[in-house]
Design a protein around this motif. Structure first.
Motif, PDB file in Angstrom:
ATOM      1  N   VAL A  23     -11.745-119.723  78.298  1.00 35.89           N
ATOM      2  CA  VAL A  23     -10.455-119.945  79.726  1.00 35.89           C
ATOM      3  C   VAL A  23      -9.410-120.526  78.646  1.00 35.89           C
ATOM      4  CG1 VAL A  23     -10.751-121.032  82.245  1.00 35.89           C
ATOM      5  CG2 VAL A  23     -12.740-119.911  81.000  1.00 35.89           C
ATOM      6  N   THR A  24      -9.315-121.788  78.720  1.00 35.42           N
ATOM      7  CA  THR A  24      -8.435-122.349  78.566  1.00 35.42           C
ATOM      8  C   THR A  24      -7.107-121.399  77.970  1.00 35.42           C
ATOM      9  OG1 THR A  24      -8.831-123.797  76.477  1.00 35.42           O
ATOM     10  CG2 THR A  24      -8.659-125.160  78.943  1.00 35.42           C
ATOM     11  N   GLY A  25      -7.677-120.946  77.179  1.00 34.38           N
ATOM     12  CA  GLY A  25      -6.764-119.818  75.982  1.00 34.38           C
ATOM     13  C   GLY A  25      -6.455-119.100  76.367  1.00 34.38           C
ATOM     14  N   TRP A  26      -6.450-117.710  77.681  1.00 38.59           N
ATOM     15  CA  TRP A  26      -6.274-117.119  78.449  1.00 38.59           C
ATOM     16  C   TRP A  26      -5.304-117.350  79.611  1.00 38.59           C
ATOM     17  CZ3 TRP A  26      -6.557-116.424  83.805  1.00 38.59           C
ATOM     18  CH2 TRP A  26      -6.407-115.070  84.510  1.00 38.59           C
TER      19      TRP A  26
ATOM     20  N   ASP B 257       1.115-128.354  85.443  1.00 37.36           N
ATOM     21  CA  ASP B 257       1.788-128.562  84.315  1.00 37.36           C
ATOM     22  C   ASP B 257       1.818-127.208  83.071  1.00 37.36           C
ATOM     23  OD1 ASP B 257       3.620-130.283  85.599  1.00 37.36           O
ATOM     24  OD2 ASP B 257       2.175-132.034  84.530  1.00 37.36           O
ATOM     25  N   GLY B 258       0.678-126.614  83.276  1.00 40.54           N
ATOM     26  CA  GLY B 258       0.580-125.760  82.827  1.00 40.54           C
ATOM     27  C   GLY B 258      -0.548-125.815  81.737  1.00 40.54           C
TER      28      GLY B 258
ATOM     29  N   ARG C  48     -23.607-111.826  79.699  1.00 39.97           N
ATOM     30  CA  ARG C  48     -23.091-112.376  81.218  1.00 39.97           C
ATOM     31  C   ARG C  48     -21.885-111.557  81.135  1.00 39.97           C
ATOM     32  NH1 ARG C  48     -27.835-112.584  84.168  1.00 39.97           N
ATOM     33  NH2 ARG C  48     -29.246-113.923  83.360  1.00 39.97           N
ATOM     34  N   SER C  49     -21.768-111.698  82.652  1.00 39.26           N
ATOM     35  CA  SER C  49     -19.503-111.004  82.577  1.00 39.26           C
ATOM     36  C   SER C  49     -19.016-112.066  83.517  1.00 39.26           C
ATOM     37  CB  SER C  49     -19.574-109.950  83.916  1.00 39.26           C
ATOM     38  OG  SER C  49     -20.111-108.676  82.554  1.00 39.26           O
ATOM     39  N   VAL C  50     -17.534-112.564  83.337  1.00 43.81           N
ATOM     40  CA  VAL C  50     -17.155-113.849  84.310  1.00 43.81           C
ATOM     41  C   VAL C  50     -15.992-113.674  84.364  1.00 43.81           C
ATOM     42  CG1 VAL C  50     -16.739-116.606  84.422  1.00 43.81           C
ATOM     43  CG2 VAL C  50     -18.971-115.679  83.271  1.00 43.81           C
ATOM     44  N   ALA C  51     -15.418-112.783  85.835  1.00 47.90           N
ATOM     45  CA  ALA C  51     -14.258-113.090  86.111  1.00 47.90           C
ATOM     46  C   ALA C  51     -13.884-114.215  86.801  1.00 47.90           C
ATOM     47  CB  ALA C  51     -14.242-112.142  87.731  1.00 47.90           C
ATOM     48  N   LEU C  52     -12.402-114.118  85.559  1.00 48.90           N
ATOM     49  CA  LEU C  52     -11.278-115.038  86.031  1.00 48.90           C
ATOM     50  C   LEU C  52     -10.272-114.571  86.279  1.00 48.90           C
ATOM     51  CD1 LEU C  52     -10.507-116.463  82.708  1.00 48.90           C
ATOM     52  CD2 LEU C  52     -11.866-117.255  83.560  1.00 48.90           C
ATOM     53  N   HIS C  53      -9.630-115.436  87.553  1.00 45.48           N
ATOM     54  CA  HIS C  53      -8.462-114.599  88.850  1.00 45.48           C
ATOM     55  C   HIS C  53      -7.379-116.129  88.338  1.00 45.48           C
ATOM     56  CE1 HIS C  53      -6.652-114.534  92.547  1.00 45.48           C
ATOM     57  NE2 HIS C  53      -6.329-113.735  91.832  1.00 45.48           N
ATOM     58  N   LEU C  54      -6.739-116.727  88.240  1.00 46.11           N
ATOM     59  CA  LEU C  54      -5.648-117.617  88.161  1.00 46.11           C
ATOM     60  C   LEU C  54      -4.335-117.048  88.857  1.00 46.11           C
ATOM     61  CD1 LEU C  54      -4.345-120.469  86.714  1.00 46.11           C
ATOM     62  CD2 LEU C  54      -3.310-118.978  85.376  1.00 46.11           C
TER      63      LEU C  54
END
Length: 138
Positions: free
Chosen positions: A24-27, A106-107, A129-135
């Motif tokens: 997650v942090t990499g994306w 701060d990023g 498992r599928s996990v959606a990320l939305h930023l």
């Protein structure tokens, strides 16, 4: 204001907590936003999401044991279409939830020093498992 989204896959081998913080942090870092809000959403009803300590393995073992005690397998439930772990998995998901919101400041995600992002697998057999990320942010 910008937004970005993706779906990540998480392979599980057994019931329990699977940390995926680094993915997650990499994306998030690749999106090059400074401020915003990340939503993490599990697309399943028999797995969930938690933010939990990522330093002491005993925390994860104790959590897994606790949820097995409060939602045990057995002939207690009407719903057992996919086996004896089916309804306990749904109960554990209802108790922990399928969505997390994490501020981006701060990023970087505003996680505490010992906090990690986990998929909590509640079924006995392996799953994908599928996990959606939305930023959303700037």
């Amino acid at each position: 204001m910008r937004q970005a989204s993706t779906i990540i896959q998480i392979e599980t081998r057994r019931p329990g907590l699977v940390e995926f913080t680094e993915r997650v942090t990499g994306w998030v870092a690749a999106q090059e936003m400074a401020e915003g809000l990340l939503t993490v959403f599990c697309r399943h009803t028999s797995a969930s999401l938690v933010i939990q300590e990522n330093a002491a393995p005993a925390v994860r073992r104790d959590m897994e044991a606790y949820f097995d005690r409060i939602a045990p397998q057995g002939p207690l439930y009407e719903h057992d279409d996919e086996g004896p772990d089916d309804m306990p998995a749904h109960l554990k998901t209802a108790l922990t939830g399928v969505q997390l919101s994490i501020p981006l400041i701060d990023g970087a995600l505003a996680l505490g020093t010992w906090q990690g992002i986990y998929l909590f697998e509640h079924r006995s057999r392996p799953h994908r498992r599928s996990v959606a990320l939305h930023l959303i942010g700037a």
